[in-house]
Design a protein around this motif. Structure first.
Motif, PDB file in Angstrom:
ATOM      1  N   LEU A 259     -39.264 -22.494 -42.800  1.00 50.46           N
ATOM      2  CA  LEU A 259     -40.164 -23.492 -42.218  1.00 50.46           C
ATOM      3  C   LEU A 259     -39.923 -24.864 -42.841  1.00 50.46           C
ATOM      4  O   LEU A 259     -39.782 -25.871 -42.134  1.00 50.46           O
ATOM      5  CB  LEU A 259     -41.613 -23.062 -42.415  1.00 50.46           C
ATOM      6  N   ALA A 260     -39.891 -24.911 -44.176  1.00 53.63           N
ATOM      7  CA  ALA A 260     -39.733 -26.192 -44.870  1.00 53.63           C
ATOM      8  C   ALA A 260     -38.395 -26.841 -44.537  1.00 53.63           C
ATOM      9  O   ALA A 260     -38.316 -28.051 -44.296  1.00 53.63           O
ATOM     10  CB  ALA A 260     -39.868 -25.984 -46.377  1.00 53.63           C
ATOM     11  N   ALA A 261     -37.330 -26.039 -44.518  1.00 49.28           N
ATOM     12  CA  ALA A 261     -36.007 -26.596 -44.257  1.00 49.28           C
ATOM     13  C   ALA A 261     -35.866 -27.078 -42.816  1.00 49.28           C
ATOM     14  O   ALA A 261     -35.206 -28.093 -42.546  1.00 49.28           O
ATOM     15  CB  ALA A 261     -34.931 -25.558 -44.580  1.00 49.28           C
ATOM     16  N   LEU A 262     -36.500 -26.374 -41.881  1.00 45.88           N
ATOM     17  CA  LEU A 262     -36.433 -26.824 -40.496  1.00 45.88           C
ATOM     18  C   LEU A 262     -37.255 -28.101 -40.314  1.00 45.88           C
ATOM     19  O   LEU A 262     -36.840 -29.018 -39.584  1.00 45.88           O
ATOM     20  CB  LEU A 262     -36.921 -25.727 -39.558  1.00 45.88           C
ATOM     21  N   LEU A 263     -38.398 -28.187 -40.970  1.00 47.83           N
ATOM     22  CA  LEU A 263     -39.176 -29.421 -40.949  1.00 47.83           C
ATOM     23  C   LEU A 263     -38.346 -30.571 -41.513  1.00 47.83           C
ATOM     24  O   LEU A 263     -38.351 -31.682 -40.975  1.00 47.83           O
ATOM     25  CB  LEU A 263     -40.465 -29.245 -41.749  1.00 47.83           C
ATOM     26  N   HIS A 264     -37.642 -30.301 -42.590  1.00 49.19           N
ATOM     27  CA  HIS A 264     -36.754 -31.313 -43.165  1.00 49.19           C
ATOM     28  C   HIS A 264     -35.754 -31.808 -42.128  1.00 49.19           C
ATOM     29  O   HIS A 264     -35.524 -33.013 -41.988  1.00 49.19           O
ATOM     30  CB  HIS A 264     -36.008 -30.730 -44.363  1.00 49.19           C
ATOM     31  N   GLY A 265     -35.151 -30.873 -41.395  1.00 46.11           N
ATOM     32  CA  GLY A 265     -34.173 -31.261 -40.387  1.00 46.11           C
ATOM     33  C   GLY A 265     -34.766 -32.124 -39.297  1.00 46.11           C
ATOM     34  O   GLY A 265     -34.134 -33.083 -38.834  1.00 46.11           O
ATOM     35  N   VAL A 266     -35.994 -31.796 -38.898  1.00 45.03           N
ATOM     36  CA  VAL A 266     -36.671 -32.585 -37.860  1.00 45.03           C
ATOM     37  C   VAL A 266     -37.006 -33.980 -38.385  1.00 45.03           C
ATOM     38  O   VAL A 266     -36.779 -34.995 -37.711  1.00 45.03           O
ATOM     39  CB  VAL A 266     -37.936 -31.853 -37.380  1.00 45.03           C
ATOM     40  N   ILE A 267     -37.550 -34.043 -39.603  1.00 49.52           N
ATOM     41  CA  ILE A 267     -37.901 -35.333 -40.192  1.00 49.52           C
ATOM     42  C   ILE A 267     -36.665 -36.205 -40.363  1.00 49.52           C
ATOM     43  O   ILE A 267     -36.682 -37.407 -40.107  1.00 49.52           O
ATOM     44  CB  ILE A 267     -38.597 -35.127 -41.556  1.00 49.52           C
ATOM     45  N   ALA A 268     -35.573 -35.588 -40.803  1.00 51.57           N
ATOM     46  CA  ALA A 268     -34.328 -36.325 -41.053  1.00 51.57           C
ATOM     47  C   ALA A 268     -33.557 -36.622 -39.773  1.00 51.57           C
ATOM     48  O   ALA A 268     -32.488 -37.236 -39.826  1.00 51.57           O
ATOM     49  CB  ALA A 268     -33.442 -35.537 -42.020  1.00 51.57           C
ATOM     50  N   ASP A 269     -34.092 -36.170 -38.633  1.00 54.25           N
ATOM     51  CA  ASP A 269     -33.459 -36.392 -37.335  1.00 54.25           C
ATOM     52  C   ASP A 269     -32.044 -35.821 -37.289  1.00 54.25           C
ATOM     53  O   ASP A 269     -31.125 -36.420 -36.719  1.00 54.25           O
ATOM     54  CB  ASP A 269     -33.433 -37.883 -36.990  1.00 54.25           C
ATOM     55  N   GLN A 270     -31.869 -34.664 -37.888  1.00 54.01           N
ATOM     56  CA  GLN A 270     -30.591 -33.981 -37.802  1.00 54.01           C
ATOM     57  C   GLN A 270     -30.402 -33.432 -36.391  1.00 54.01           C
ATOM     58  O   GLN A 270     -31.369 -33.250 -35.639  1.00 54.01           O
ATOM     59  CB  GLN A 270     -30.534 -32.827 -38.806  1.00 54.01           C
ATOM     60  N   SER A 271     -29.170 -33.136 -36.025  1.00 56.77           N
ATOM     61  CA  SER A 271     -28.934 -32.452 -34.763  1.00 56.77           C
ATOM     62  C   SER A 271     -29.587 -31.070 -34.849  1.00 56.77           C
ATOM     63  O   SER A 271     -29.747 -30.520 -35.945  1.00 56.77           O
ATOM     64  CB  SER A 271     -27.435 -32.297 -34.515  1.00 56.77           C
ATOM     65  N   PRO A 272     -29.979 -30.497 -33.708  1.00 57.74           N
ATOM     66  CA  PRO A 272     -30.597 -29.168 -33.769  1.00 57.74           C
ATOM     67  C   PRO A 272     -29.695 -28.123 -34.396  1.00 57.74           C
ATOM     68  O   PRO A 272     -30.166 -27.250 -35.121  1.00 57.74           O
ATOM     69  CB  PRO A 272     -30.930 -28.851 -32.312  1.00 57.74           C
ATOM     70  N   GLN A 273     -28.386 -28.212 -34.130  1.00 60.59           N
ATOM     71  CA  GLN A 273     -27.456 -27.259 -34.738  1.00 60.59           C
ATOM     72  C   GLN A 273     -27.470 -27.384 -36.255  1.00 60.59           C
ATOM     73  O   GLN A 273     -27.539 -26.380 -36.971  1.00 60.59           O
ATOM     74  CB  GLN A 273     -26.025 -27.492 -34.221  1.00 60.59           C
ATOM     75  N   GLU A 274     -27.403 -28.613 -36.749  1.00 61.36           N
ATOM     76  CA  GLU A 274     -27.374 -28.838 -38.187  1.00 61.36           C
ATOM     77  C   GLU A 274     -28.679 -28.411 -38.831  1.00 61.36           C
ATOM     78  O   GLU A 274     -28.696 -27.764 -39.881  1.00 61.36           O
ATOM     79  CB  GLU A 274     -27.098 -30.319 -38.482  1.00 61.36           C
ATOM     80  N   ALA A 275     -29.810 -28.771 -38.208  1.00 59.18           N
ATOM     81  CA  ALA A 275     -31.113 -28.443 -38.773  1.00 59.18           C
ATOM     82  C   ALA A 275     -31.312 -26.933 -38.857  1.00 59.18           C
ATOM     83  O   ALA A 275     -31.746 -26.400 -39.886  1.00 59.18           O
ATOM     84  CB  ALA A 275     -32.211 -29.080 -37.934  1.00 59.18           C
ATOM     85  N   LEU A 276     -30.986 -26.221 -37.762  1.00 63.58           N
ATOM     86  CA  LEU A 276     -31.213 -24.780 -37.739  1.00 63.58           C
ATOM     87  C   LEU A 276     -30.215 -24.052 -38.631  1.00 63.58           C
ATOM     88  O   LEU A 276     -30.571 -23.062 -39.282  1.00 63.58           O
ATOM     89  CB  LEU A 276     -31.120 -24.264 -36.304  1.00 63.58           C
ATOM     90  N   ARG A 277     -28.994 -24.524 -38.685  1.00 60.27           N
ATOM     91  CA  ARG A 277     -28.011 -23.888 -39.562  1.00 60.27           C
ATOM     92  C   ARG A 277     -28.443 -24.015 -41.031  1.00 60.27           C
ATOM     93  O   ARG A 277     -28.387 -23.045 -41.785  1.00 60.27           O
ATOM     94  CB  ARG A 277     -26.632 -24.508 -39.358  1.00 60.27           C
ATOM     95  N   GLN A 278     -28.866 -25.196 -41.431  1.00 57.93           N
ATOM     96  CA  GLN A 278     -29.277 -25.379 -42.817  1.00 57.93           C
ATOM     97  C   GLN A 278     -30.499 -24.537 -43.149  1.00 57.93           C
ATOM     98  O   GLN A 278     -30.561 -23.899 -44.201  1.00 57.93           O
ATOM     99  CB  GLN A 278     -29.574 -26.853 -43.097  1.00 57.93           C
ATOM    100  N   ALA A 279     -31.492 -24.517 -42.252  1.00 58.27           N
ATOM    101  CA  ALA A 279     -32.717 -23.763 -42.511  1.00 58.27           C
ATOM    102  C   ALA A 279     -32.436 -22.266 -42.607  1.00 58.27           C
ATOM    103  O   ALA A 279     -32.970 -21.569 -43.481  1.00 58.27           O
ATOM    104  CB  ALA A 279     -33.743 -24.046 -41.414  1.00 58.27           C
ATOM    105  N   THR A 280     -31.597 -21.760 -41.714  1.00 57.60           N
ATOM    106  CA  THR A 280     -31.288 -20.327 -41.701  1.00 57.60           C
ATOM    107  C   THR A 280     -30.479 -19.934 -42.928  1.00 57.60           C
ATOM    108  O   THR A 280     -30.726 -18.899 -43.555  1.00 57.60           O
ATOM    109  CB  THR A 280     -30.518 -19.969 -40.415  1.00 57.60           C
ATOM    110  N   ALA A 281     -29.506 -20.760 -43.287  1.00 56.21           N
ATOM    111  CA  ALA A 281     -28.692 -20.471 -44.469  1.00 56.21           C
ATOM    112  C   ALA A 281     -29.529 -20.532 -45.735  1.00 56.21           C
ATOM    113  O   ALA A 281     -29.348 -19.713 -46.656  1.00 56.21           O
ATOM    114  CB  ALA A 281     -27.529 -21.453 -44.561  1.00 56.21           C
ATOM    115  N   LEU A 282     -30.456 -21.480 -45.801  1.00 60.63           N
ATOM    116  CA  LEU A 282     -31.288 -21.606 -46.998  1.00 60.63           C
ATOM    117  C   LEU A 282     -32.251 -20.424 -47.118  1.00 60.63           C
ATOM    118  O   LEU A 282     -32.519 -19.939 -48.225  1.00 60.63           O
ATOM    119  CB  LEU A 282     -32.058 -22.924 -46.960  1.00 60.63           C
ATOM    120  N   ALA A 283     -32.763 -19.930 -45.985  1.00 53.99           N
ATOM    121  CA  ALA A 283     -33.606 -18.732 -46.016  1.00 53.99           C
ATOM    122  C   ALA A 283     -32.798 -17.523 -46.476  1.00 53.99           C
ATOM    123  O   ALA A 283     -33.302 -16.663 -47.209  1.00 53.99           O
ATOM    124  CB  ALA A 283     -34.207 -18.478 -44.638  1.00 53.99           C
TER     125      ALA A 283
END
Length: 321
Positions: A259-283
């Motif tokens: 949740l936190a990492a995906l929120l980070h991706g949204v706040i940072a305006d990352q691409s959806p691929q980048e945001a979801l990849r980072q959040a999933t890998a971090l989990a």
């Protein structure tokens, strides 16, 4: 980066116990044990700080045993804004076995009065108006005295302040929260099935349920599937992520990390691929040990490369992806 306000109404001291296998009714020998300030809110706050955000943690704490929380916030650079109540914060036991199974034994929490809820709500709304955080995350279970209706009222008040509200809770609290349409929600498969009114027996049913959640007005509809990955439907499109294979040691904190990492991706305006990849890998990084995911782990780039993200299709509502 941004300022995020995290709210946890029912925090806990976690007694984490690692043992080969739990044998009920027998004497069990532990490999290790650790007592620390915990709870979903602190987990989310720690991940957000590690990703560069300024975080204020609020909610309720028992005044008689708040030392561990004070120390944790000071250590991690989190602003402690929790309201102190008479009594002690609950202690939860988490028994983690070698095969990855985790047994939670959770206390009910400290009694919360209507007056305390009103005080907290007023303080949170004032903070939102004064500091305009990038988001408010409301996470965790409800303590005694806090009803699902009270949670819905809190979310409604926070939404009225104009700040995006992300929620992560379960049971009647989740039902009440979804009814007032938070900006984001992260149910697991069973929780979403309960909301959808039937079992999610295959990937198509899972995707349909997440689409329905998004269509209901929840902008960021996130389905956590554990080792099977994540589904995310928003105005950015419909996405599925598959995590890398890792040795599962402890799943506590993985969902909060996601949740936190995906929120980070949204706040940072990352691409959806980048945001979801980072959040999933971090989990996935989180399940390898006790605690939340560490974005500075030596092999994190490898975990990112091993995380698959694919597009499912276009979201049915919410604009162009």
């Amino acid at each position: 980066m941004a300022h995020v306000l995290v709210v946890t109404l029912n925090p806990a001291l976690d007694l984490s116990i690692q043992l080969p296998r739990l044998e009920p009714g027998a004497v069990n020998r532990t490999r290790s044990s650790h007592l620390a300030a915990a709870g979903k809110g602190l987990n989310v706050a720690q991940v957000l700080v590690s990703l560069g955000h300024r975080v204020t943690l609020s909610g309720f704490l028992g005044a008689d045993n708040d030392t561990a929380f004070v120390q944790a916030c000071r250590r991690d650079g989190i602003e402690d804004a929790s309201l102190r109540l008479p009594g002690e914060t609950r202690i939860n036991a988490k028994l983690a076995e070698d095969d990855g199974r985790v047994t939670d034994i959770n206390g009910p929490g400290i009694e919360v009065s209507e007056a305390a809820l009103a005080e907290l709500t007023a303080d949170l709304v004032a903070r939102c108006k004064a500091t305009s955080p990038a988001a408010v995350v409301v996470t965790g279970s409800l303590p005694p005295g806090a009803t699902p209706e009270a949670l819905a009222a809190l979310i409604r008040a926070l939404k009225a302040s104009g700040v995006p509200v992300w929620i992560d809770t379960s049971g009647p609290a989740l039902t009440a929260a979804l009814a007032v349409l938070p900006d984001a929600a992260k149910p697991n498969e069973q929780e979403l099935a309960d909301w959808a009114g039937g079992p999610l027996t295959d990937p198509a049913a899972q995707l349909d349920a997440v689409r329905r959640l998004h269509a209901s007005g929840v902008e960021e509809a996130i389905l956590s599937l554990g080792g099977d990955g994540v589904l995310w439907v928003s105005r950015r499109g419909e996405w599925r992520a598959t995590p890398p294979r890792v040795e599962v040691r402890n799943t506590v904190g993985a969902g909060d990390t996601l949740l936190a990492a995906l929120l980070h991706g949204v706040i940072a305006d990352q691409s959806p691929q980048e945001a979801l990849r980072q959040a999933t890998a971090l989990a996935a990084e989180a399940v390898r040990h006790i605690g939340v995911g560490n974005p500075h782990a030596g092999d994190f780039q490898e975990l990112l490369q091993q995380t698959s993200v694919s597009r499912c299709g276009e979201a049915r509502v919410g604009g162009n992806a």
